[in-house]
Design a protein around this motif. Sequence first.
Motif, PDB file in Angstrom:
ATOM      1  N   PRO A   9       0.804  -1.224   0.000  1.00  0.00           N
ATOM      2  CA  PRO A   9       0.000   0.000   0.000  1.00  0.00           C
ATOM      3  C   PRO A   9       0.833   1.268   0.000  1.00  0.00           C
ATOM      4  CG  PRO A   9      -0.087  -1.110   2.149  1.00  0.00           C
ATOM      5  CD  PRO A   9       0.536  -2.058   1.180  1.00  0.00           C
ATOM      6  N   GLU A  10       2.152   1.163   0.356  1.00  0.00           N
ATOM      7  CA  GLU A  10       2.998   2.346   0.361  1.00  0.00           C
ATOM      8  C   GLU A  10       3.777   2.514  -0.935  1.00  0.00           C
ATOM      9  OE1 GLU A  10       5.459   2.435   3.795  1.00  0.00           O
ATOM     10  OE2 GLU A  10       3.793   2.441   5.195  1.00  0.00           O
ATOM     11  N   ALA A  11       3.493   1.680  -1.929  1.00  0.00           N
ATOM     12  CA  ALA A  11       4.192   1.808  -3.215  1.00  0.00           C
ATOM     13  C   ALA A  11       3.898   3.180  -3.809  1.00  0.00           C
ATOM     14  CB  ALA A  11       3.725   0.718  -4.169  1.00  0.00           C
ATOM     15  N   PRO A  12       4.878   3.784  -4.500  1.00  0.00           N
ATOM     16  CA  PRO A  12       4.683   5.125  -5.053  1.00  0.00           C
ATOM     17  C   PRO A  12       3.556   5.179  -6.078  1.00  0.00           C
ATOM     18  CG  PRO A  12       6.716   4.130  -5.870  1.00  0.00           C
ATOM     19  CD  PRO A  12       6.198   3.246  -4.797  1.00  0.00           C
ATOM     20  N   ARG A  13       2.755   6.260  -6.005  1.00  0.00           N
ATOM     21  CA  ARG A  13       1.657   6.441  -6.943  1.00  0.00           C
ATOM     22  C   ARG A  13       2.191   6.637  -8.353  1.00  0.00           C
ATOM     23  NH1 ARG A  13      -0.721  10.912  -6.693  1.00  0.00           N
ATOM     24  NH2 ARG A  13       0.764  12.024  -5.394  1.00  0.00           N
ATOM     25  N   GLY A  14       1.460   6.152  -9.330  1.00  0.00           N
ATOM     26  CA  GLY A  14       1.837   6.356 -10.712  1.00  0.00           C
ATOM     27  C   GLY A  14       3.017   5.526 -11.154  1.00  0.00           C
ATOM     28  N   CYS A  15       3.387   4.496 -10.357  1.00  0.00           N
ATOM     29  CA  CYS A  15       4.566   3.707 -10.692  1.00  0.00           C
ATOM     30  C   CYS A  15       4.330   2.911 -11.973  1.00  0.00           C
ATOM     31  CB  CYS A  15       4.896   2.759  -9.542  1.00  0.00           C
ATOM     32  SG  CYS A  15       6.529   2.039  -9.691  1.00  0.00           S
ATOM     33  N   PRO A  16       5.294   2.901 -12.908  1.00  0.00           N
ATOM     34  CA  PRO A  16       5.079   2.250 -14.198  1.00  0.00           C
ATOM     35  C   PRO A  16       5.295   0.751 -14.183  1.00  0.00           C
ATOM     36  CG  PRO A  16       7.255   3.246 -14.146  1.00  0.00           C
ATOM     37  CD  PRO A  16       6.586   3.613 -12.856  1.00  0.00           C
ATOM     38  N   PHE A  17       5.744   0.179 -13.070  1.00  0.00           N
ATOM     39  CA  PHE A  17       6.100  -1.222 -13.046  1.00  0.00           C
ATOM     40  C   PHE A  17       4.874  -2.098 -12.794  1.00  0.00           C
ATOM     41  CE2 PHE A  17       9.721   1.049 -10.819  1.00  0.00           C
ATOM     42  CZ  PHE A  17      10.317   1.405 -12.000  1.00  0.00           C
ATOM     43  N   GLY A  18       4.996  -3.348 -13.158  1.00  0.00           N
ATOM     44  CA  GLY A  18       3.875  -4.263 -13.036  1.00  0.00           C
ATOM     45  C   GLY A  18       3.463  -4.511 -11.587  1.00  0.00           C
ATOM     46  N   HIS A  19       2.226  -4.856 -11.390  1.00  0.00           N
ATOM     47  CA  HIS A  19       1.677  -5.112 -10.060  1.00  0.00           C
ATOM     48  C   HIS A  19       2.451  -6.245  -9.390  1.00  0.00           C
ATOM     49  CE1 HIS A  19      -1.408  -5.132  -6.940  1.00  0.00           C
ATOM     50  NE2 HIS A  19      -1.475  -6.448  -7.037  1.00  0.00           N
ATOM     51  N   PHE A 307      14.015  10.211 -20.965  1.00  0.00           N
ATOM     52  CA  PHE A 307      12.575  10.077 -20.791  1.00  0.00           C
ATOM     53  C   PHE A 307      11.974   9.516 -22.076  1.00  0.00           C
ATOM     54  CE2 PHE A 307      14.377  13.499 -18.386  1.00  0.00           C
ATOM     55  CZ  PHE A 307      13.975  13.197 -17.088  1.00  0.00           C
ATOM     56  N   ALA A 308      11.222   8.433 -21.939  1.00  0.00           N
ATOM     57  CA  ALA A 308      10.642   7.774 -23.105  1.00  0.00           C
ATOM     58  C   ALA A 308       9.633   8.706 -23.776  1.00  0.00           C
ATOM     59  CB  ALA A 308       9.971   6.477 -22.686  1.00  0.00           C
ATOM     60  N   THR A 309       9.771   8.877 -25.082  1.00  0.00           N
ATOM     61  CA  THR A 309       8.864   9.763 -25.809  1.00  0.00           C
ATOM     62  C   THR A 309       7.603   9.043 -26.285  1.00  0.00           C
ATOM     63  OG1 THR A 309      10.000   9.329 -27.899  1.00  0.00           O
ATOM     64  CG2 THR A 309      10.784  11.195 -26.585  1.00  0.00           C
ATOM     65  N   ALA A 310       7.567   7.714 -26.139  1.00  0.00           N
ATOM     66  CA  ALA A 310       6.394   6.913 -26.509  1.00  0.00           C
ATOM     67  C   ALA A 310       6.493   5.571 -25.800  1.00  0.00           C
ATOM     68  CB  ALA A 310       6.340   6.712 -28.024  1.00  0.00           C
ATOM     69  N   ASP A 311       5.394   4.831 -25.766  1.00  0.00           N
ATOM     70  CA  ASP A 311       5.443   3.477 -25.221  1.00  0.00           C
ATOM     71  C   ASP A 311       6.333   2.617 -26.114  1.00  0.00           C
ATOM     72  OD1 ASP A 311       3.585   4.453 -23.454  1.00  0.00           O
ATOM     73  OD2 ASP A 311       1.903   3.262 -24.197  1.00  0.00           O
ATOM     74  N   LEU A 312       7.173   1.793 -25.494  1.00  0.00           N
ATOM     75  CA  LEU A 312       8.083   0.946 -26.274  1.00  0.00           C
ATOM     76  C   LEU A 312       8.579  -0.201 -25.406  1.00  0.00           C
ATOM     77  CD1 LEU A 312      11.152   1.850 -25.129  1.00  0.00           C
ATOM     78  CD2 LEU A 312      10.637   3.858 -26.508  1.00  0.00           C
ATOM     79  N   GLU A 313       9.301  -1.130 -26.058  1.00  0.00           N
ATOM     80  CA  GLU A 313       9.891  -2.257 -25.350  1.00  0.00           C
ATOM     81  C   GLU A 313      11.394  -2.059 -25.264  1.00  0.00           C
ATOM     82  OE1 GLU A 313      12.175  -5.827 -24.897  1.00  0.00           O
ATOM     83  OE2 GLU A 313      11.985  -4.754 -26.808  1.00  0.00           O
ATOM     84  N   LEU A 314      11.950  -2.343 -24.087  1.00  0.00           N
ATOM     85  CA  LEU A 314      13.393  -2.213 -23.889  1.00  0.00           C
ATOM     86  C   LEU A 314      13.840  -3.279 -22.891  1.00  0.00           C
ATOM     87  CD1 LEU A 314      15.936  -0.426 -24.541  1.00  0.00           C
ATOM     88  CD2 LEU A 314      15.443   0.774 -22.386  1.00  0.00           C
ATOM     89  N   GLY A 315      14.765  -4.114 -23.314  1.00  0.00           N
ATOM     90  CA  GLY A 315      15.288  -5.143 -22.428  1.00  0.00           C
ATOM     91  C   GLY A 315      14.233  -6.100 -21.908  1.00  0.00           C
ATOM     92  N   GLY A 316      13.200  -6.335 -22.713  1.00  0.00           N
ATOM     93  CA  GLY A 316      12.144  -7.246 -22.292  1.00  0.00           C
ATOM     94  C   GLY A 316      11.090  -6.616 -21.400  1.00  0.00           C
ATOM     95  N   HIS A 317      11.158  -5.306 -21.183  1.00  0.00           N
ATOM     96  CA  HIS A 317      10.189  -4.600 -20.328  1.00  0.00           C
ATOM     97  C   HIS A 317       9.407  -3.599 -21.164  1.00  0.00           C
ATOM     98  CE1 HIS A 317      11.902  -6.083 -16.496  1.00  0.00           C
ATOM     99  NE2 HIS A 317      13.064  -6.025 -17.135  1.00  0.00           N
ATOM    100  N   GLN A 318       8.179  -3.367 -20.751  1.00  0.00           N
ATOM    101  CA  GLN A 318       7.339  -2.378 -21.407  1.00  0.00           C
ATOM    102  C   GLN A 318       7.564  -1.022 -20.739  1.00  0.00           C
ATOM    103  OE1 GLN A 318       5.517  -2.834 -24.243  1.00  0.00           O
ATOM    104  NE2 GLN A 318       6.550  -4.828 -24.191  1.00  0.00           N
ATOM    105  N   ILE A 319       8.138  -0.110 -21.495  1.00  0.00           N
ATOM    106  CA  ILE A 319       8.401   1.242 -21.005  1.00  0.00           C
ATOM    107  C   ILE A 319       7.266   2.143 -21.460  1.00  0.00           C
ATOM    108  CG2 ILE A 319      10.089   3.107 -20.921  1.00  0.00           C
ATOM    109  CD1 ILE A 319      11.158   0.397 -19.911  1.00  0.00           C
ATOM    110  N   GLN A 320       6.752   2.965 -20.545  1.00  0.00           N
ATOM    111  CA  GLN A 320       5.645   3.850 -20.878  1.00  0.00           C
ATOM    112  C   GLN A 320       6.146   5.251 -21.216  1.00  0.00           C
ATOM    113  OE1 GLN A 320       2.608   3.820 -17.795  1.00  0.00           O
ATOM    114  NE2 GLN A 320       3.151   1.707 -17.227  1.00  0.00           N
TER     115      GLN A 320
END
Length: 414
Positions: A9-19, A307-320
């Motif tokens: 519950p204390e995880a940072p808001r808006g975090c881009p990483f998977g649940h 800073f990613a300018t668009a959604d993309l894949e990098l190193g097997g991760h989805q970057i937003q």
Amino acid sequence: MNAQPLNDPEAPRGCPFGHGTEVTRLFGPEAATDPGGIYERLRKEHGSVAPVLLEGDVPAWLLLGYRDNRRVLDNPRQFSRDARIWRDWREGRIADDSPLVPMVAWRPDCVSQDGEPHRRLRGAVTDGLQAAADRGVRRHATHFAHKQIDAFADAGRADLVADYAEYLPMLVLTRILGLPQGEGRQLVESSAQVFKGGEDAIAHNDRIMQILGELAERKRAEPGSDFATALLEHEAGLDEDEVVSHLRLVLIAAHTTTSNLLARVLQKILTDASRLSGLVSGELTVSAVVEEIMWNTPPLAVLPGRFATADLELGGHQIQEGDLLVMGLAAGNVDPEVRPDGVSVQGNGSHLAFSSGPHECPGQGIGLAIIEVAVDVLLHRLPGLRLAVPAEELSSTASTWESRLDTLPVEFSV
């Protein structure tokens, strides 16, 4: 490992990483003492790109792979340096007094721009640094190296971090920028605090900006043969904020990286008899030792930020779009995909330590000149120079961005 699951519950808001993803903090006690161990564990857990938390539990992606670092550094259209697209900043999750602001936030300097705005400002910086180099960086470095050594030469012992490496680059830079020599010590402290982060980072950054603002005002009234005047008079027409921001950029980046690199070069020389004898005999050059250090312990371990300018894949991760990425220069340089079994890098200058792409460090020649002079003068002035403690007793302290040697006690003949 200081990790936090993001179903917490204390995880940072808006975090881009998977649940449920466990995310490691790049700050705190463990990061201060064993950053390399953290990088390797992250590599095993996540691959060449890993989710991390920066100070204030701000989410970012740390690039651990050499090729991923190069892809990001070399492609500003996909990975911009403009922090105004940083989603956490745009959506109000970064406090104005965050210690990340001096390192990551947008400023009116060439590091924060891409495309034509970057080329315009970078041209002014490059021209100014070239003019400074032409006016005798080696002469200044020789003068101040002797002055620093004079202070401890009769004692037969010294700490080459506190007594030499910490201040010599700043003394040369004060001469290059056009600052009074007496302000060097204060600027060393403030530059170090900006890189360390913490609650005092903003105050020290403000102190630097005040000193440099006063410098620009003086040089506008009384021009000189210095970098500040070169920026003020450049045909690119920099405004007041742009001039002061570039003075800050050169001061902090050049001092911090050069002082750290000088300390590491001296450490290598004094803990490896073959390196010391090679330098004394002329069979080895200082630049060869610098290159080795650049691969194995670069002065900046982590470089902010893209800073990613668009959604993309990098190193097997989805970057937003809007995600912050930080470049793991130290981790990328030891990536087993490019350096299996610690393969030799002698004669190979393709390390990440100077960054890459359009934002590659423009002042690397000046830094190398200072280090070469510093080592040559030291070895000439101090016969019998040797480490005063066992090599294994030497320690380092890391922040998010760098790992610095704490002390380098030496003895020598008087």
